[in-house]
Scaffold this motif. Structure first.
Motif, PDB file in Angstrom:
ATOM      1  N   TYR A 246      10.958 -30.244 -78.185  1.00  0.00           N
ATOM      2  CA  TYR A 246      11.168 -30.280 -76.743  1.00  0.00           C
ATOM      3  C   TYR A 246      11.692 -28.951 -76.186  1.00  0.00           C
ATOM      4  O   TYR A 246      11.912 -28.841 -74.982  1.00  0.00           O
ATOM      5  CB  TYR A 246      12.179 -31.379 -76.390  1.00  0.00           C
ATOM      6  N   SER A 247      11.899 -27.970 -77.049  1.00  0.00           N
ATOM      7  CA  SER A 247      12.644 -26.776 -76.648  1.00  0.00           C
ATOM      8  C   SER A 247      12.023 -26.000 -75.490  1.00  0.00           C
ATOM      9  O   SER A 247      12.723 -25.272 -74.801  1.00  0.00           O
ATOM     10  CB  SER A 247      12.825 -25.835 -77.845  1.00  0.00           C
ATOM     11  N   GLY A 248      10.746 -26.139 -75.249  1.00  0.00           N
ATOM     12  CA  GLY A 248      10.125 -25.388 -74.162  1.00  0.00           C
ATOM     13  C   GLY A 248      10.482 -25.857 -72.773  1.00  0.00           C
ATOM     14  O   GLY A 248      10.013 -25.280 -71.794  1.00  0.00           O
ATOM     15  N   TRP A 249      11.333 -26.901 -72.647  1.00  0.00           N
ATOM     16  CA  TRP A 249      11.677 -27.391 -71.302  1.00  0.00           C
ATOM     17  C   TRP A 249      12.337 -26.321 -70.449  1.00  0.00           C
ATOM     18  O   TRP A 249      12.354 -26.413 -69.231  1.00  0.00           O
ATOM     19  CB  TRP A 249      12.568 -28.633 -71.379  1.00  0.00           C
ATOM     20  N   ASN A 250      12.896 -25.295 -71.061  1.00  0.00           N
ATOM     21  CA  ASN A 250      13.556 -24.230 -70.276  1.00  0.00           C
ATOM     22  C   ASN A 250      12.673 -23.004 -70.111  1.00  0.00           C
ATOM     23  O   ASN A 250      13.137 -21.961 -69.659  1.00  0.00           O
ATOM     24  CB  ASN A 250      14.869 -23.832 -70.939  1.00  0.00           C
ATOM     25  N   ALA A 251      11.381 -23.119 -70.447  1.00  0.00           N
ATOM     26  CA  ALA A 251      10.505 -21.945 -70.490  1.00  0.00           C
ATOM     27  C   ALA A 251      10.441 -21.190 -69.180  1.00  0.00           C
ATOM     28  O   ALA A 251      10.479 -19.958 -69.148  1.00  0.00           O
ATOM     29  CB  ALA A 251       9.097 -22.362 -70.932  1.00  0.00           C
ATOM     30  N   ALA A 252      10.316 -21.914 -68.061  1.00  0.00           N
ATOM     31  CA  ALA A 252      10.117 -21.244 -66.773  1.00  0.00           C
ATOM     32  C   ALA A 252      11.324 -20.419 -66.346  1.00  0.00           C
ATOM     33  O   ALA A 252      11.194 -19.510 -65.521  1.00  0.00           O
ATOM     34  CB  ALA A 252       9.782 -22.271 -65.698  1.00  0.00           C
TER      35      ALA A 252
ATOM     36  N   VAL B 178      -3.061 -12.979 -68.062  1.00  0.00           N
ATOM     37  CA  VAL B 178      -2.598 -13.830 -69.152  1.00  0.00           C
ATOM     38  C   VAL B 178      -2.341 -15.245 -68.641  1.00  0.00           C
ATOM     39  O   VAL B 178      -2.601 -16.232 -69.344  1.00  0.00           O
ATOM     40  CB  VAL B 178      -1.323 -13.245 -69.797  1.00  0.00           C
ATOM     41  N   ALA B 179      -1.838 -15.369 -67.395  1.00  0.00           N
ATOM     42  CA  ALA B 179      -1.588 -16.693 -66.816  1.00  0.00           C
ATOM     43  C   ALA B 179      -2.887 -17.488 -66.709  1.00  0.00           C
ATOM     44  O   ALA B 179      -2.907 -18.702 -66.954  1.00  0.00           O
ATOM     45  CB  ALA B 179      -0.934 -16.551 -65.445  1.00  0.00           C
ATOM     46  N   LYS B 180      -3.988 -16.826 -66.348  1.00  0.00           N
ATOM     47  CA  LYS B 180      -5.274 -17.510 -66.256  1.00  0.00           C
ATOM     48  C   LYS B 180      -5.719 -17.996 -67.640  1.00  0.00           C
ATOM     49  O   LYS B 180      -6.223 -19.109 -67.798  1.00  0.00           O
ATOM     50  CB  LYS B 180      -6.321 -16.575 -65.663  1.00  0.00           C
ATOM     51  N   ILE B 181      -5.532 -17.143 -68.640  1.00  0.00           N
ATOM     52  CA  ILE B 181      -5.867 -17.544 -70.008  1.00  0.00           C
ATOM     53  C   ILE B 181      -5.005 -18.723 -70.427  1.00  0.00           C
ATOM     54  O   ILE B 181      -5.486 -19.699 -71.017  1.00  0.00           O
ATOM     55  CB  ILE B 181      -5.667 -16.360 -70.977  1.00  0.00           C
TER      56      ILE B 181
ATOM     57  N   ALA C 213       2.476 -24.903 -66.421  1.00  0.00           N
ATOM     58  CA  ALA C 213       1.619 -24.689 -67.597  1.00  0.00           C
ATOM     59  C   ALA C 213       2.387 -23.988 -68.706  1.00  0.00           C
ATOM     60  O   ALA C 213       2.221 -24.307 -69.897  1.00  0.00           O
ATOM     61  CB  ALA C 213       0.390 -23.870 -67.211  1.00  0.00           C
ATOM     62  N   LEU C 214       3.241 -23.026 -68.338  1.00  0.00           N
ATOM     63  CA  LEU C 214       4.066 -22.362 -69.340  1.00  0.00           C
ATOM     64  C   LEU C 214       5.004 -23.349 -70.019  1.00  0.00           C
ATOM     65  O   LEU C 214       5.187 -23.327 -71.242  1.00  0.00           O
ATOM     66  CB  LEU C 214       4.882 -21.235 -68.688  1.00  0.00           C
ATOM     67  N   VAL C 215       5.624 -24.227 -69.231  1.00  0.00           N
ATOM     68  CA  VAL C 215       6.540 -25.227 -69.794  1.00  0.00           C
ATOM     69  C   VAL C 215       5.785 -26.145 -70.754  1.00  0.00           C
ATOM     70  O   VAL C 215       6.216 -26.380 -71.884  1.00  0.00           O
ATOM     71  CB  VAL C 215       7.203 -26.051 -68.663  1.00  0.00           C
TER      72      VAL C 215
ATOM     73  N   THR D  21       0.259 -22.574 -77.511  1.00  0.00           N
ATOM     74  CA  THR D  21       1.706 -22.529 -77.731  1.00  0.00           C
ATOM     75  C   THR D  21       2.150 -21.127 -78.129  1.00  0.00           C
ATOM     76  O   THR D  21       3.143 -20.604 -77.616  1.00  0.00           O
ATOM     77  CB  THR D  21       2.108 -23.540 -78.822  1.00  0.00           C
ATOM     78  N   VAL D  22       1.425 -20.526 -79.056  1.00  0.00           N
ATOM     79  CA  VAL D  22       1.764 -19.164 -79.483  1.00  0.00           C
ATOM     80  C   VAL D  22       1.710 -18.216 -78.288  1.00  0.00           C
ATOM     81  O   VAL D  22       2.627 -17.413 -78.062  1.00  0.00           O
ATOM     82  CB  VAL D  22       0.809 -18.687 -80.600  1.00  0.00           C
ATOM     83  N   ASN D  23       0.654 -18.318 -77.504  1.00  0.00           N
ATOM     84  CA  ASN D  23       0.492 -17.413 -76.369  1.00  0.00           C
ATOM     85  C   ASN D  23       1.599 -17.590 -75.342  1.00  0.00           C
ATOM     86  O   ASN D  23       2.105 -16.610 -74.773  1.00  0.00           O
ATOM     87  CB  ASN D  23      -0.862 -17.642 -75.706  1.00  0.00           C
ATOM     88  N   ALA D  24       2.013 -18.837 -75.080  1.00  0.00           N
ATOM     89  CA  ALA D  24       3.080 -19.085 -74.102  1.00  0.00           C
ATOM     90  C   ALA D  24       4.370 -18.399 -74.522  1.00  0.00           C
ATOM     91  O   ALA D  24       5.056 -17.772 -73.708  1.00  0.00           O
ATOM     92  CB  ALA D  24       3.297 -20.585 -73.933  1.00  0.00           C
ATOM     93  N   MET D  25       4.720 -18.500 -75.805  1.00  0.00           N
ATOM     94  CA  MET D  25       5.977 -17.905 -76.267  1.00  0.00           C
ATOM     95  C   MET D  25       5.882 -16.388 -76.369  1.00  0.00           C
ATOM     96  O   MET D  25       6.870 -15.682 -76.147  1.00  0.00           O
ATOM     97  CB  MET D  25       6.387 -18.528 -77.599  1.00  0.00           C
ATOM     98  N   VAL D  26       4.705 -15.886 -76.703  1.00  0.00           N
ATOM     99  CA  VAL D  26       4.517 -14.431 -76.704  1.00  0.00           C
ATOM    100  C   VAL D  26       4.694 -13.878 -75.295  1.00  0.00           C
ATOM    101  O   VAL D  26       5.204 -12.767 -75.100  1.00  0.00           O
ATOM    102  CB  VAL D  26       3.118 -14.077 -77.266  1.00  0.00           C
TER     103      VAL D  26
END
Length: 484
Positions: free
Chosen positions: A245-251, A185-188, A36-38, A335-340
């Motif tokens: 596509y930049s979030g592919w490395n999020a995890a 936050v993960a649930k949100i 979900a984060l990715v 998207t904002v929340n994931a990067m925060v």
């Protein structure tokens, strides 16, 4: 981690003298939360804003779709390479960890420094501004082009208006929300991600079945608004695609909080990236089905930022366009929340390693989050909302491409180690996958330096300042008297 060890970690561990050690991060995120984060980190600013810019720059529906395919292959190659890096270094920090191990602490610090500005603060600002543009469907003062004040020009211009005020408020709100604990936050985030995917699925499904589009649009080219040759412009436009596509490395940035990272990380990166690539292609098909490329710019030939809203208006009429604009704005909140959430883990990892301000490693004893790091990023992102949106995107793409290329190149160093764990997909036709990623990235950077020297200067200043700050920081630390 065993149940006993996990309970000890939650409460804090006692040292031999009976004192309680500082709280640390917990391995509490599974495959669903990591994926979900990715997904949330990827699906956001770019896909909801980029196609309008590509329409004028490339002028051909075929090239617009081709560049999204190239970006997907580039992102998947990066995701596979980062998966191999992540399972060998399952700690928070992403590129900071990889570059420190491969090239030394100076490069590690510089990637953390750049992550603070271009990796997270700037994308947070861009996503919040995009959210404001979609809400501009209801309140025109919230559109970025309607800024009340503009100072300067080009990459160094500053804007202030309704878009910046709303974006800043959203950033500060989510910054405070992220104080309260990773699991909450993960649930949100999971709920926001689910909402985002449902909105996109409905938009694609309804758009292609009942929407008033036309397949003839795929044969209609548009007058190019860019004077740069197509081949060179394709490279510059890849910066936009890379940001999408930049979030592919999020995890990788929360690897220290993943359950069984050796399994969770590759699955989250690969599945998340592949799913998003399919969604991006489908959305662009819907955009072009709804609008010919020539209609993706306004009467002044400026690209339409809220392209999803404009496509919804063409497909479903003005009333339904309002519904989709509101839902897309909500999607951008995810998207904002994931990067925060993700960004502060990089600064936390740096501070733990003594390569950043010590206070950034502070974990709140109750909420178990790096609150100082979260707050610092939030303040920086608020300030960056004053930067013009197009220049902000190119700046992000430029810097992230540079450091992603360095991270993937580190595989050539690490694979010499006897105990290095190798992924089969990366080993297949070695070194084809990392070499292709590096060559595309280097070509894009060279074209960026040639054609956008103003933003190149901003990028060089950011990276160079990081090197200077690191050496000053190290010198000051060495002068401090040792604790007694």
């Amino acid at each position: 981690m065993s149940e006993v060890a996990e309970k000890t970690s939650v409460l804090g561990q006692r040292s031999s003298d009976g004192s309680v050690k500082p709280a640390t991060l917990l391995r509490q995120l599974g495959i669903v939360s990591a994926t979900a984060l990715v997904i949330s980190n990827m699906i956001g600013t770019g896909i909801f804003t980029t196609t309008g810019f590509l329409a004028g720059d490339l002028g051909s529906p075929g090239l617009v779709l081709t560049i999204w395919v190239v970006g997907a292959l580039f992102a998947l190659a990066g995701a596979f390479c980062y998966s191999e890096l992540g399972i060998n270094f399952p700690s928070s920090g992403g590129e900071y960890v990889y570059l420190t191990r491969a090239y030394g602490p100076t490069w590690g610090f510089m990637t953390g420094w750049v992550s603070f500005f271009a990796g997270f603060s700037a994308p947070v600002a861009a996503a919040a501004l995009a959210c404001s543009s979609y809400l501009g469907h209801f309140f025109p003062a919230l559109k970025q082009e309607n800024a009340a004040w503009t100072v300067g020009s080009g990459a160094f211009a500053l804007k202030l208006g309704g878009a910046q005020i709303l974006a800043s408020g959203l950033i500060l709100l989510l910054t405070l929300v992220n104080f309260i604990g990773t699991s909450r936050v993960a649930k949100i985030q999971n709920a926001l991600t689910a909402t985002k995917l449902l909105v996109i699925a409905a938009f694609i499904g309804l758009g292609l079945t009942v929407g008033a589009g036309n397949w003839d649009h795929f044969a209609l080219e548009a007058p190019r608004t860019s004077t740069i040759p197509v081949a060179a412009q394709f490279a510059i436009s890849l910066f936009w695609i890379y940001v999408c596509y930049s979030g592919w490395n999020a995890a990788t940035y929360v690897a220290e909080e993943l359950k069984r990272p050796e399994r969770t990380l590759p699955v989250a990166l690969t599945f998340g990236t592949a799913l998003v690539a399919a969604v991006y292609l489908a959305l662009n098909v819907v955009f072009i089905y709804a609008l010919p490329l020539a209609d993706m710019t306004d009467e002044k030939k400026n690209p339409i930022v809220a392209i999803g809203s404009e496509a919804a208006k063409a497909l479903f009429g003005p009333q339904m366009a309002g519904v989709f604009s509101a839902l897309m704005a909500l999607s951008l909140v995810a998207t904002v929340n994931a990067m925060v959430t993700i960004g502060p883990r990089v600064y936390y990892a740096m501070a733990q390693n003594g390569a950043f301000f010590r206070v950034a490693a502070h974990v709140h004893p109750r909420w178990r989050t790096p609150v100082v790091a979260i707050l610092c990023q939030g303040v920086c992102a608020v300030l960056m909302t004053a930067t013009p949106f197009p220049d902000l995107i190119v700046y992000i793409g430029f810097t992230l491409t540079f450091f992603a290329v360095l991270a993937v190149a580190s595989l050539f160093i690490f694979r010499r180690r006897a105990n290095w764990q190798r992924l089969g997909v990366v080993s297949f036709a070695w070194p084809l996958m990392p070499a292709a990623f590096i060559l595309v990235g280097v070509w894009t950077i060279i074209q960026g330096v040639r054609l956008r020297p103003d933003i190149s200067v901003a990028v060089v200043l950011t990276i160079g300042t990081g090197a200077i700050v690191y050496h000053i920081w190290r010198a000051l630390k060495q002068r401090r008297p040792a604790p007694r």
